[in-house]
Design a protein around this motif. Structure first.
Motif, short mmCIF file in Angstrom:
data_model
loop_
_atom_site.label_atom_id
_atom_site.label_comp_id
_atom_site.label_asym_id
_atom_site.label_seq_id
_atom_site.Cartn_x
_atom_site.Cartn_y
_atom_site.Cartn_z
N UNK A 170 10.70 2.63 -3.05
CA UNK A 170 9.76 1.70 -3.91
C UNK A 170 10.70 1.49 -5.27
N UNK A 171 11.83 2.33 -5.57
CA UNK A 171 12.52 1.77 -6.94
C UNK A 171 14.06 2.15 -6.66
N UNK A 187 1.94 5.37 -12.45
CA UNK A 187 1.29 6.72 -12.58
C UNK A 187 1.06 7.35 -10.83
N UNK A 188 1.42 8.71 -11.10
CA UNK A 188 1.36 9.57 -9.89
C UNK A 188 0.72 11.10 -10.38
N UNK A 189 0.42 11.76 -9.35
CA UNK A 189 0.05 13.19 -9.74
C UNK A 189 1.28 13.89 -9.91
N UNK A 190 2.39 13.83 -9.05
CA UNK A 190 3.50 14.73 -9.38
C UNK A 190 4.80 13.95 -9.08
N UNK A 191 6.05 14.22 -9.96
CA UNK A 191 7.21 13.32 -9.60
C UNK A 191 8.24 14.67 -9.26
N UNK A 192 8.61 14.55 -8.09
CA UNK A 192 9.31 15.69 -7.45
C UNK A 192 11.22 15.38 -7.63
N UNK A 244 1.06 -1.09 -0.01
CA UNK A 244 -0.06 0.04 0.26
C UNK A 244 0.86 1.34 0.03
N UNK A 245 1.63 1.52 -1.04
CA UNK A 245 2.27 3.00 -0.93
C UNK A 245 1.58 3.87 -1.47
N UNK A 246 1.79 5.18 -1.00
CA UNK A 246 1.31 6.25 -1.35
C UNK A 246 1.97 6.97 -2.82
N UNK A 247 1.15 6.44 -3.99
CA UNK A 247 1.52 7.08 -5.15
C UNK A 247 1.10 8.37 -5.67
#
Length: 178
Positions: A63-64, A87-92, A11-14
């Motif tokens: 996660x990776x 897929x995510x909302x944002x990649x920082x 259950x990661x927070x993606x």
């Protein structure tokens, strides 16, 4: 060990994903393995180094990851790392990932690229979400926790696959409930 690490990710927070790289000093006896297997040890100003390219979820849990030689730039490994992420909302990421091809790849995945532009950029940072960028410390904290393990903080292994196993084991420990 990599499969065990992947099995421990529950259950990661993606919603947000953070990526960064960190150098690891390689012990003087870790270089020079016999054979043709990759070592992922590079020469830099600091001597023999390895670089861990890490992606963490919105909670700051790994996660990776990718292991390369210390001389490898963040931008050259980022496409493979981003391709592995869901897929995510944002990649920082930090300024080391400021590249139009990386931004395009993130946008194609349906995410927003939260990467500050370099000082010499003509576009500037008018569209930058500095509030979200403030949470980038989560990936730095993950590196701090990973480097508490001696075998990760200083590389003693001659082969890349052995060191990857150590990093996967340490990442798996971070996912275990406290």
């Amino acid at each position: 060990w990599n499969r065990i690490f992947k099995a421990l990710i529950i259950d990661p927070d993606w919603e947000w994903e953070f990526i960064d790289g960190s150098y690891v000093k390689a012990h003087q006896h870790s270089a020079g393995a016999v054979g043709q297997e990759p070592q992922a040890i590079g020469k830099s100003r600091a001597g023999n180094t390895t670089k861990i390219h890490l992606a963490v979820d919105g909670c700051g849990l790994p996660v990776e990851f990718e292991i390369t030689g210390g001389e490898v730039n963040d931008c050259s490994v980022a496409p493979q790392l981003i391709a592995k992420l869901p897929d995510a909302q944002a990649i920082v990421a930090d300024k080391g990932y400021d590249s139009e091809c990386i931004r395009e790849q993130i946008i194609k995945k349906g995410a927003r690229a939260v990467i500050p532009r370099k000082r010499n950029s003509l576009k500037g940072n008018a569209d930058m979400d500095w509030g979200l960028y403030r949470y980038r410390h989560l990936v730095e904290n993950a590196f701090a926790r990973l480097k508490q393990y001696r075998a990760v903080a200083t590389r003693y292994d001659k082969l890349k696959r052995n060191y990857e196993s150590m990093v996967a084991m340490a990442c798996g420990y971070l996912w275990l409930p406290v």
